[in-house]
Design a protein around this motif. Sequence first.
Motif, PDB file in Angstrom:
ATOM      1  N   LEU A 585      -2.338  10.574   1.885  1.00 17.79           N
ATOM      2  CA  LEU A 585      -0.989  10.037   1.722  1.00 17.79           C
ATOM      3  C   LEU A 585      -0.897   8.631   2.311  1.00 17.79           C
ATOM      4  N   GLN A 586      -1.459   8.426   3.504  1.00 19.49           N
ATOM      5  CA  GLN A 586      -1.431   7.091   4.132  1.00 19.49           C
ATOM      6  C   GLN A 586      -2.137   6.067   3.247  1.00 19.49           C
ATOM      7  N   GLU A 587      -3.246   6.500   2.689  1.00 23.08           N
ATOM      8  CA  GLU A 587      -4.054   5.625   1.824  1.00 23.08           C
ATOM      9  C   GLU A 587      -3.266   5.199   0.579  1.00 23.08           C
ATOM     10  N   VAL A 588      -2.592   6.165  -0.066  1.00 20.76           N
ATOM     11  CA  VAL A 588      -1.879   5.836  -1.304  1.00 20.76           C
ATOM     12  C   VAL A 588      -0.593   5.059  -1.010  1.00 20.76           C
ATOM     13  N   ARG A 589       0.000   5.275   0.145  1.00 15.45           N
ATOM     14  CA  ARG A 589       1.180   4.484   0.531  1.00 15.45           C
ATOM     15  C   ARG A 589       0.809   3.003   0.674  1.00 15.45           C
ATOM     16  N   LYS A 590      -0.330   2.736   1.315  1.00  9.94           N
ATOM     17  CA  LYS A 590      -0.791   1.342   1.470  1.00  9.94           C
ATOM     18  C   LYS A 590      -1.081   0.729   0.104  1.00  9.94           C
ATOM     19  N   LEU A 591      -1.729   1.518  -0.737  1.00 10.99           N
ATOM     20  CA  LEU A 591      -2.118   1.053  -2.073  1.00 10.99           C
ATOM     21  C   LEU A 591      -0.887   0.662  -2.901  1.00 10.99           C
ATOM     22  N   THR A 592       0.133   1.527  -2.896  1.00  8.19           N
ATOM     23  CA  THR A 592       1.314   1.265  -3.728  1.00  8.19           C
ATOM     24  C   THR A 592       2.166   0.123  -3.163  1.00  8.19           C
ATOM     25  N   GLN A 593       2.158  -0.001  -1.830  1.00  6.00           N
ATOM     26  CA  GLN A 593       2.903  -1.112  -1.223  1.00  6.00           C
ATOM     27  C   GLN A 593       2.244  -2.439  -1.584  1.00  6.00           C
ATOM     28  N   LYS A 594       0.921  -2.431  -1.527  1.00  2.69           N
ATOM     29  CA  LYS A 594       0.153  -3.632  -1.875  1.00  2.69           C
ATOM     30  C   LYS A 594       0.400  -4.026  -3.336  1.00  2.69           C
ATOM     31  N   ALA A 595       0.552  -3.006  -4.190  1.00  2.00           N
ATOM     32  CA  ALA A 595       0.779  -3.267  -5.619  1.00  2.00           C
ATOM     33  C   ALA A 595       2.228  -3.659  -5.909  1.00  2.00           C
ATOM     34  N   GLY A 596       3.111  -3.515  -4.897  1.00  2.00           N
ATOM     35  CA  GLY A 596       4.516  -3.895  -5.087  1.00  2.00           C
ATOM     36  C   GLY A 596       5.371  -2.823  -5.728  1.00  2.00           C
ATOM     37  N   LEU A 597       4.891  -1.573  -5.691  1.00  2.00           N
ATOM     38  CA  LEU A 597       5.635  -0.484  -6.334  1.00  2.00           C
ATOM     39  C   LEU A 597       6.929  -0.154  -5.585  1.00  2.00           C
ATOM     40  N   ASP A 598       7.052  -0.650  -4.351  1.00  2.00           N
ATOM     41  CA  ASP A 598       8.299  -0.461  -3.606  1.00  2.00           C
ATOM     42  C   ASP A 598       9.398  -1.395  -4.105  1.00  2.00           C
ATOM     43  N   LYS A 599       9.009  -2.449  -4.821  1.00  2.00           N
ATOM     44  CA  LYS A 599       9.992  -3.442  -5.291  1.00  2.00           C
ATOM     45  C   LYS A 599      10.221  -3.404  -6.795  1.00  2.00           C
ATOM     46  N   GLN A 600       9.286  -2.846  -7.533  1.00  2.00           N
ATOM     47  CA  GLN A 600       9.422  -2.812  -8.992  1.00  2.00           C
ATOM     48  C   GLN A 600       8.798  -1.543  -9.566  1.00  2.00           C
ATOM     49  N   ASN A 601       9.238  -1.195 -10.781  1.00  2.00           N
ATOM     50  CA  ASN A 601       8.751   0.033 -11.426  1.00  2.00           C
ATOM     51  C   ASN A 601       7.742  -0.248 -12.528  1.00  2.00           C
ATOM     52  N   ILE A 602       7.573  -1.525 -12.848  1.00  3.08           N
ATOM     53  CA  ILE A 602       6.637  -1.886 -13.925  1.00  3.08           C
ATOM     54  C   ILE A 602       5.587  -2.824 -13.343  1.00  3.08           C
ATOM     55  N   ILE A 603       4.342  -2.398 -13.425  1.00  3.85           N
ATOM     56  CA  ILE A 603       3.235  -3.141 -12.808  1.00  3.85           C
ATOM     57  C   ILE A 603       2.308  -3.654 -13.900  1.00  3.85           C
ATOM     58  N   GLN A 604       1.937  -4.943 -13.782  1.00  2.00           N
ATOM     59  CA  GLN A 604       0.978  -5.496 -14.744  1.00  2.00           C
ATOM     60  C   GLN A 604      -0.431  -5.061 -14.355  1.00  2.00           C
TER      61      GLN A 604
END
Length: 725
Positions: A585-604
């Motif tokens: 869970l810690q690993e995927v939280r870092k990954l998604t934060q880095k990808a900006g999934l906390d700010k947007q729902n559509i990722i390039q």
Amino acid sequence: MNNSTFSKLASFIQEYIYLHNWTELRPVQIAACEVIFNTDAHLLVAASTAAGKTEAAFLPVLTLLQENPATTISVLYISPIKALINDQFARLNDLLKTADIPVCSWHGDVGQSHKNKLLKNPQGILQITPESLESLLINKQQELIKLFGDLRFIIIDEIHAFMGSERGCQIICQLQRLAKFTKTQPRRIGLSATLGDYSMAEEWLSSGTDKQVITPKIEAGNRQIKLAIEHFFINKDVETSDYEQYIFNITKSRKCLIFANNRTQTESIISSLRQIAKTAGFPDIYHVHHGSISASLRQAAENAMREPHTPAVTAATLTLELGIDIGHLERVIQLESPLSVASFLQRLGRSGRRGESADMRFICAEEKPLAETSLAEQIPWQLLQSIAIIQLYLEERWIEPIQPIKYPLSLLYHQTMSILAARGAVSPAALAQQIFSLSPFTNISQSDYKLLLNYLIDINHIQKTEHGKLIIGLAGEKIVNKFQFYAVFADNQEYVVKQNGTEIGSIVTPPSVGNQFSLAGRSWEVLEVDFKKKAIFVKQVEGKASIYWRGGSGNIHTKILQRMRQVLLEDTEYSYLQKNAQSRLQEVRKLTQKAGLDKQNIIQLEKNKCCIFPWMGTVAYRTLERLLNCFCRESLEISSIGGTNPYYLTLKLGKDKFSSVYPEIASLCEQRITAEHLVSHAEAPELQKYDQFIPHELLRKAFVNDYLDMEEMRRLVSLQIKMNE
């Protein structure tokens, strides 16, 4: 035991209570007695697993029957599965030892001599499945008054398993047809441990009657729960994975039930555990329990689970999720996440039945993502879903509301043919009148039904006589005259697997002679296939083979997806997460934060490709997917749409179109697009058993109303726009 309720119970019940050393009646039993003794209302008994719901229904009902015996069958008990009937049959017989109230089970595994005995002298309690009740309505039309003329009570067990399904609608149709025939209005009692919205259950239970439903408020006991979630990466290169060894260790020498979401998983894990046990010198205590296992082997599994002080491990699908009493269970194991909070609670409730803590372990496994794997495929969806489901229950005591079906067209065909099979020649007006008197068909218009009848005449399922009446046609007879007709759920014509004349179970696709497969947690080699008799003859072999069933998936509610997003984005640590799960869970939280999934729902993603994380339930996701397919193919130059419902969508776009995706979806949601616009005239989705006999125009109408939800999708897109502003 000193209370006024106890003194009102029949003397044989009081004696039973004394002999079984009950110290008190449970709150649910006292409340049910008050409703049954003091009102003429229907009763909904909604209480946790092992709260004493069955007795709550039967103690007052049997007391009234003892005081005033009926002249026909007095109680109709309807169960979703035969195993639950068999279980309740034993319990009721024990309770009724000294009373003059017989109990009769009626389903496919009950011998004809028992059924004939009831037909000759219809008395007491009849335990039945919806399918066997349908058979009675068709084949015993002339005897219905003799059988049910003085019916007093209808008890429907596990009503959450029926509501929101065509099978549940079928029961309501059956009860209304029976009441019309016998001119009686029996009181209904519904039992369930997993209801979120009582008002929906009350509405369903009272359908077609003028009686109110009373649901006593039962204070939930302070039940102790032990929960744990562990996570593993699957290594296919080793003979025994850490995942399998862990499950062996936490079930070793215990009484455990392993729940899987499909039959394939049950077979695979039991086969692995049996191999590990054999290598380690432990006894074989392993069983499989699902719909494709023979009745005798399912019974053997149930008996092993009931045997006191003896370890046994059974892997099951939802066949053991319902209220069969399997005695003292030490632990429940859940492989991956259940689909719903309701299913989680039902499975959790199988353990901790004797005042002990309920103990449930979730085990999530996935293949280790490669470095180049896309973000969506690196997210452990089953782990997130498990946490979300647990949190929704712990924080809010929330359970999914059950959505009624608006257009049960497969059932409409079924009940039309059933009425004609039972009554013979019927005028179109009389047939329509009877159909429209059945509450599940409230949304069917007269023009809809006329369209269906004309279509059935065209395909020779119905014929018109020279006197203008309707009868079953030649093509219709081929459907109605098979025993499979009684069920409204689809039945796969599986091949029976036999070893030396003993039935092991059944599978859908027969392997070639010489090939091996797994069934009932053991490996078999095919000796012969009889295609005409649909039989496979096998011998048992060592080692681990594989088998695959296509598992049906249900709907996941939007609230679960929204809570999964929260799990991903919040910093909360959950006390029940084990070491691997916490780390993942810690690993995927870092990954998604880095990808900006906390700010947007559509990722390039890579060039001209993007991924949408809608955080919508199954139905809204399906609607969004169709919206993109119907209205964005040109504007966004979409060449392909992929993804996994309901977790994520992937789009392959035209050059420089990524920045237009979000505005395009938002703009479409503001337009007057309806769900009808998302279904083409060439489509006719056949999703239920008898949909192949429904005109395409009606199938499209049903799909629009029951499988898409434009308003829900709009609401969620609007919510996401606000969150991202």
